[in-house]
Structures are given as structure tokens and as C-alpha cells.
Design an enzyme around this catalytic site. Structure first.
Site, short mmCIF file in Angstrom:
data_model
loop_
_atom_site.label_atom_id
_atom_site.label_comp_id
_atom_site.label_asym_id
_atom_site.label_seq_id
_atom_site.Cartn_x
_atom_site.Cartn_y
_atom_site.Cartn_z
CB SER A 45 -0.90 0.03 1.24
OG SER A 45 -1.60 -1.19 1.38
N GLY A 215 -4.27 -1.91 -1.32
CA GLY A 215 -3.29 -1.55 -2.35
C GLY A 215 -3.00 -0.07 -2.37
CB CYS A 242 -7.52 -0.78 2.82
SG CYS A 242 -6.84 0.80 3.36
CG HIS A 323 -5.04 -2.75 6.66
ND1 HIS A 323 -4.61 -3.52 5.61
CD2 HIS A 323 -5.05 -1.48 6.22
CE1 HIS A 323 -4.34 -2.75 4.57
NE2 HIS A 323 -4.61 -1.50 4.90
CD GLU A 325 -4.67 -6.70 7.16
OE1 GLU A 325 -5.91 -6.63 7.08
OE2 GLU A 325 -3.91 -5.81 6.78
N1 LIG Z 1 -3.92 0.27 2.45
C1 LIG Z 1 -4.68 0.56 1.36
O1 LIG Z 1 -5.29 -0.30 0.74
C2 LIG Z 1 -4.69 2.01 0.92
C3 LIG Z 1 -5.82 2.32 0.00
C4 LIG Z 1 -5.59 3.56 -0.83
N2 LIG Z 1 -4.37 3.43 -1.62
C5 LIG Z 1 -5.50 4.76 0.09
O2 LIG Z 1 -4.41 5.30 0.27
O3 LIG Z 1 -6.50 5.15 0.66
#
Ligand SMILES: NC(=O)CC[C@H](N)C(=O)O
Length: 354
Positions: A45, A215, A242, A323, A325
Site C-alpha cells: 500500500s 493496495g 482498504c 486492516h 488482519e
Molecule cells: N492500504 C490501502 O489499501 C490504501 C488504499 C488507498 N491506496 C488509500 O491510500 O487510501
């Protein structure tokens, strides 16, 4: 005489100590997590971002591969008040510039007050302020990395076997390994598909749930994943974490927006609107769902009301902005993966009317 420089979009240049040499650029973000530097530095990410740690000492318990969330370090650079030799050696081996011995509190408060901003870094014996400013000038905005998914996703599909009790088609938009393992640990065979997977790819694995991963970057740049969710909406249960929540919301007519500086840490409180229960969560995001479209908001951030959980009225969609996890962070919300299993099992062995 400094051997490292950090040039900010607000015109300032910070002197620092080089811990791993190189020149680079990226959106300057910070995490307030006080543990989990191995997990954060290998979280896809953070692709194209310069990760600053507000916690002053990074590396105090070494570096262990079993903590890694992916096969490489993703931030373009790492910044800390003090970085141990262990972490510095790891980052140098990965070719990721790293600096310390600068006022990270000033960096963090600047980002909080002015928003996440572009920065340029030059570190090493030949580093100059001008080199850092050249890197800054070449830095793109996060939304301008239009195919960032390609940089972090798997090229080929593969399966992580967890017992085959149910099948998950996981769209890898930069998935953390602990998301996949959290599903496999509950009996799922997790079929990991590239970020631009097609309807045929999902149908080929006979999935019981379509799961969109976390991501980097702007969710608006993940058109293929959004179209996939649109194709299976109403046909297959949907889940996401996310970036996955953001893509699913967009697929249901929702809108996403860039936050000033995002949420990145391991102590973000989230309230469930139905039960009123508050859990502490791990977060790492710079975009949020501004409008959930036809989905319902089920959980919100206690600090700023950001949408943290979405669902559909027939419960065939469940997503989380945070998250669950963790890795790093508190395990208050691991139950989300049990909910995904329950969702999948309702598909796998639907209860037929007597
Ligand atoms: N950890 C992620 O999935 C981030 C999601 C997206 N890239 C954001 O910055 O909000």
C-alpha cells in the site's frame, strides 16, 4: 556536514544522516505505529510513498523475514528520528534510500497541518540539497500513478490452499500476505488473481466470494477491478479491505476522495453503528469513501466519522476501510475474516427452504 537532504513541497530542505544511499521521491506520509516497521515497510500500500515513522526509534527488535507482508520494501524511502544498523542494512540491501537524525516531529506536524505533500530525497556521500530538490520537482501526485496496480500485483494467478472449505477469488491490488493467510487459516483456498483479472478468471476458480485487496494509490485508477465487482454484484458475495472497500463502493455508485493526510497507525478507534461497540484498528489509507452509493455505512471512525465499514442490505457485501488482519496492530477486528467465511459458506452450501 550532512550527507542526506529531504526537500519538501513547502520549500524547506531538511538536513539528515544517510542510513541507506540513493536519490528518490514520493508522497510524504507518516505512520504513528510504534511497532511493526517490518510489516509497514513491506506493505504494498505504501508504493510510491516516502514513509516517515513518528515513533523515534526504528529497528530496535531487528529484521525478520517472517514478518514481511510481501517480497520487497515498497515505500520509495524511509525516514526516522533514529534507525538502527539492522534496518539500515536491510534497506540498503533492498536499494531503498533511508535517512535519520532529522526533526521527524516537524515533518509529521507539517504533513498534519499542510497535508500529505511531495518530497525529494538525496542520501549518501554525493548528496546535495539541489539533488533532493531535483527529485522533488520530478515527484508525481498519487493520483497520477495511473497504473500503480501493475507495480505491485502478481503477474500470474496462484492459489494459497487452506483446506478447500470454501473458495475465495482475491483480486491482488497490492495484497498484504497476512490478508491471504487470515482467509486460508479459516479453511479457504485463496485464488490470488492479478489486479486486472477478468470475469473468466474469477469464474475459472468457482469462487464463493470475490475479495478485493488493499493496495496503493487512487482507487479511481483501478478500473478493471471496479468493472469486475460490477460484473459480479448480485451474483457473488463481495468483500474488500482498504483499497478494496473504496473500489467496491465505487462499483456501487459511490465516490472516493483524497484525504488531507490520511489515517496511518495502529490505534484508530472505529465504532460499529449497530452494536455501538468500538474497536481499535490498524489503518493505512490516504483516500476514503465520501459517498457509499447504494451501500450502507456500518462502521465509522470515532475521530472523524470516516466510513470504516460498508455492507449491502442483503448482506452480500462486507468491506472494511481499516486492516482487520492488523499486522501490525491490535487483533480486535480479526472477526471480519469469520464474517467473510460465513458469507462464502452461505454461497457454498446455501440453506434450501424445507
Ligand atoms: N492500504 C490501502 O489499501 C490504501 C488504499 C488507498 N491506496 C488509500 O491510500 O487510501
Amino acid at each position: 556536514m550532512a550527507d542526506a537532504y529531504v526537500a519538501l513541497a513547502d520549500g524547506r530542505v531538511f538536513e539528515a544522516r544517510a542510513r541507506a544511499p540513493g536519490r528518490t521521491r514520493g508522497e510524504l506520509v507518516f505512520t504513528t505505529a510504534y511497532t511493526g516497521y517490518e510489516e509497514s515497510l513491506t506493505d504494498p500500500s505504501y508504493e510510491e510513498q516516502v514513509l516517515t515513522f513518528s515513533y523515534p526509534l526504528i529497528g530496535n527488535y531487528g529484521v525478520r523475514e517472517e514478518r514481511f507482508e510481501s517480497d520487497r520494501v515498497h515505500p520509495t524511502a524511509a525516514v526516522a528520528r533514529e534507525m538502527t544498523d539492522d534496518v539500515a542494512a536491510w534497506l540498503e540491501a533492498e536499494g531503498v534510500p533511508a535517512v535519520d537524525h532529522l526533526d521527524t516531529r516537524e515533518l509529521v506536524t507539517s504533513v498534519r497541518e499542510e497535508g500529505a505533500m511531495a518530497c525529494g530525497i538525496a542520501a549518501g556521500p554525493d548528496a546535495t540539497p539541489e539533488a533532493a530538490e531535483e527529485e522533488l520537482a520530478a515527484c508525481k501526485g498519487m493520483s497520477d500513478h495511473v497504473d500503480i496496480g501493475k507495480q505491485v500485483s502478481t503477474d500470474e494467478s496462484y492459489t494459497v490452499e487452506g483446506g478447500g472449505e470454501f473458495d475465495v477469488a482475491l483480486v491482488d491490488c497490492g495484497a498484504k500476505g497476512s490478508i491471504t493467510s487470515s482467509l486460508a487459516d479459516r479453511g479457504a483456498d485463496v485464488h490470488v488473481l492479478p489486479y486486472d483479472a477478468t470475469v473468466d478468471d474469477v469464474e475459472a476458480v468457482d469462487a464463493d466470494v470475490l475479495f478485493v485487496s488493499n493496495g496503493p494509490g487512487d482507487p479511481a485508477n483501478f478500473e478493471a477491478a471496479q468493472e469486475l465487482v460490477e460484473a459480479f454484484a448480485g451474483e457473488l458475495p463481495l468483500a474488500g479491505i482498504c483499497l478494496g472497500q473504496q473500489i467496491v463502493a465505487r462499483a456501487f455508485g459511490g465516490e472516493t476522495e483524497k484525504m488531507a493526510f490520511g489515517h496511518r497507525g495502529v490505534n484508530q478507534p472505529v465504532r460499529d453503528l449497530d452494536s455501538g461497540k468500538v474497536v481499535m484498528t490498524t489503518q493505512n489509507h490516504g483516500y476514503s469513501v465520501a459517498d457509499p452509493g447504494s451501500l450502507d455505512v456500518t462502521q465509522v471512525n470515532v475521530n472523524d466519522d470516516t466510513a470504516e465499514g460498508l455492507a449491502s442490505d442483503d448482506e452480500s457485501v462486507i468491506t472494511r476501510q481499516y486492516h482487520p488482519e492488523a499486522n501490525p496492530g491490535p487483533h480486535d477486528s480479526l472477526g471480519f475474516f469469520d464474517e467473510v467465511r460465513d458469507l462464502a459458506e452461505r454461497t457454498h452450501s446455501p440453506v434450501t427452504a424445507d
